[in-house]
Design a protein around this motif. Structure first.
Motif, PDB file in Angstrom:
ATOM      1  N   PRO A 101      -3.616   7.839   0.296  1.00  0.00           N
ATOM      2  CA  PRO A 101      -4.147   7.346   1.571  1.00  0.00           C
ATOM      3  C   PRO A 101      -5.577   6.811   1.479  1.00  0.00           C
ATOM      4  N   GLU A 102      -6.415   7.444   0.655  1.00  0.00           N
ATOM      5  CA  GLU A 102      -7.825   7.019   0.623  1.00  0.00           C
ATOM      6  C   GLU A 102      -8.017   5.688  -0.095  1.00  0.00           C
ATOM      7  N   LEU A 103      -6.949   5.171  -0.742  1.00  0.00           N
ATOM      8  CA  LEU A 103      -7.066   3.905  -1.474  1.00  0.00           C
ATOM      9  C   LEU A 103      -6.438   2.732  -0.722  1.00  0.00           C
ATOM     10  N   VAL A 104      -5.809   3.048   0.421  1.00  0.00           N
ATOM     11  CA  VAL A 104      -5.122   2.004   1.179  1.00  0.00           C
ATOM     12  C   VAL A 104      -6.107   0.979   1.735  1.00  0.00           C
ATOM     13  N   GLY A 105      -7.238   1.476   2.228  1.00  0.00           N
ATOM     14  CA  GLY A 105      -8.203   0.625   2.921  1.00  0.00           C
ATOM     15  C   GLY A 105      -8.717  -0.531   2.089  1.00  0.00           C
TER      16      GLY A 105
ATOM     17  N   MET B 216       0.395  -0.003  10.764  1.00  0.00           N
ATOM     18  CA  MET B 216       0.403  -0.601  12.103  1.00  0.00           C
ATOM     19  C   MET B 216      -0.974  -1.091  12.538  1.00  0.00           C
ATOM     20  N   SER B 217      -2.025  -0.434  12.052  1.00  0.00           N
ATOM     21  CA  SER B 217      -3.354  -0.900  12.465  1.00  0.00           C
ATOM     22  C   SER B 217      -3.632  -2.267  11.835  1.00  0.00           C
ATOM     23  N   PHE B 218      -3.193  -2.448  10.594  1.00  0.00           N
ATOM     24  CA  PHE B 218      -3.332  -3.760   9.943  1.00  0.00           C
ATOM     25  C   PHE B 218      -2.534  -4.803  10.727  1.00  0.00           C
ATOM     26  N   ALA B 219      -1.304  -4.460  11.077  1.00  0.00           N
ATOM     27  CA  ALA B 219      -0.452  -5.391  11.820  1.00  0.00           C
ATOM     28  C   ALA B 219      -1.128  -5.791  13.136  1.00  0.00           C
TER      29      ALA B 219
ATOM     30  N   THR C 196       0.814  -1.222   0.000  1.00  0.00           N
ATOM     31  CA  THR C 196       0.000   0.000   0.000  1.00  0.00           C
ATOM     32  C   THR C 196       0.851   1.277   0.000  1.00  0.00           C
ATOM     33  N   SER C 197       2.173   1.126  -0.070  1.00  0.00           N
ATOM     34  CA  SER C 197       3.038   2.305   0.079  1.00  0.00           C
ATOM     35  C   SER C 197       2.964   3.277  -1.089  1.00  0.00           C
ATOM     36  N   ALA C 198       2.566   2.778  -2.270  1.00  0.00           N
ATOM     37  CA  ALA C 198       2.512   3.674  -3.431  1.00  0.00           C
ATOM     38  C   ALA C 198       1.130   4.290  -3.614  1.00  0.00           C
TER      39      ALA C 198
END
Ligand SMILES: Nc1ncnc2c1ncn2[C@@H]1O[C@H](COP(=O)(O)OP(=O)(O)O)[C@@H](O)[C@H]1O
Ligand SMILES: [Mg+2]
Length: 282
Positions: free
Chosen positions: A185-189, A212-215, A180-182
């Protein structure tokens, strides 16, 4: 979360899905991995965190032999992939990899991006490959984009197609390198949602991420790497919530509150190395 089902493999022995033993990797004088030992059980989700340059990508790339380890062993599903006589293509078919860059073929539509590797590598019929493509587009929530071209999709949708492209090969293990690094932010979810789904389905996953929330929510275990070694690992709540080592604490402080420090944490460079997952071959 605990999905650790220690199943019996085809050899009739209890073995982790991924076993990494005394793994070292150097590039010239640069000792990038300096003795990594790690077991990942079938169905387990392990997040790998650590500063840029700590060797996270190299570790993933050694698992599917995009890099040849300098010494040490890696086993996947009980097969030693570091055995010099191993069939590398057969090993890679069992291991899906998703990169920061999506690496879709721009001149092929979504279905063609998903059928090509199946036709070339697995020699599936056109009809069968198309059916498997449909199944997996459904899985990543993009059944309606079968005919779209990559340029017509958002970054999040492209990354979901890239995940589907790995899934059509029927991997036992999925490796994610900052998927998700590229993304904006609104597309990470939406990408993390697909990964959550895979985890819930029981996929064995090794995920390099700064999310971190995913982790915390999804990972069974978190591994913190620095300087080519595993500094600490354990349940996510412990490593992220109550780190034992100074280096882990410093890293987490920078990740969770970037304003608290000037040191950059994100990988700055763009990884231009090509995927070797079948789709780019031949
Ligand atoms: N193909 C390569 N050739 C030479 N050096 C490399 C190569 N890949 C990685 N490195 C070096 O290995 C170190 C660790 O890189 P990497 O595994 O990408 O770290 P991370 O993913 O944690 O940021 C860096 O110093 C990087 O320059
Ligand atoms: Mg990296």
């Amino acid at each position: 979360m605990s999905r650790k089902t220690e199943t019996v493999d085809s050899m009739g022995t209890d073995r982790p899905e991924i076993e990494i033993r005394g793994l070292h990797k150097s590039f010239g004088d640069n000792k990038v991995l300096r003795g990594i030992d790690l077991d990942i059980a079938r169905g387990e989700v392990v997040c790998v965190i650590g500063p840029s340059g700590s060797g996270k990508s190299t570790l993933l790339r050694c698992v599917n032999l995009l890099e040849e380890p300098t010494s040490g062993q890696v086993f996947v599903g009980g097969t030693e992939v570091t055995d010099l006589d191993v069939d590398i293509d057969a090993v890679r078919r069992r291991i899906g990899m998703v990169f920061q860059q999506f690496n879709l073929f721009p001149h092929l539509n979504v279905t063609e991006n998903l059928t090509l590797p199946q036709r070339r590598v697995l020699r599936r019929s056109k009809a069968r490959a198309a059916a498997v493509a449909r199944e997996n587009l459904l899985r990543v929530g993009l059944a309606d984009k079968a005919d779209a071209y990559p340029a017509q999709l958002s970054g999040g949708q492209q990354q979901r197609v890239a995940i589907a492209r790995a899934l059509v090969m029927g991997p036992e293990v999925m490796l994610f390198d900052e998927p998700t690094s590229a993304l904006d932010p609104e597309l990470v979810g939406e990408v993390l949602s697909v990964m959550r789904l895979l985890a819930a389905e029981g996929m064995t996953m090794m995920v390099v991420t700064h999310e971190m929330s995913f982790a915390r929510e999804v990972a069974d275990r978190v591994v913190f790497m620095d300087g080519g070694v595993i500094v600490e690992h354990g349940p996510a709540a412990q490593v992220v919530g109550d780190p034992q080592h100074e280096r882990t604490r410093n890293f987490l402080m920078r990740i969770l509150d970037p304003a608290a420090t000037e040191a950059p944490v994100e990988d700055a460079g763009v990884d231009v190395r090509k995927p070797v997952d079948g789709s780019s071959e031949g």
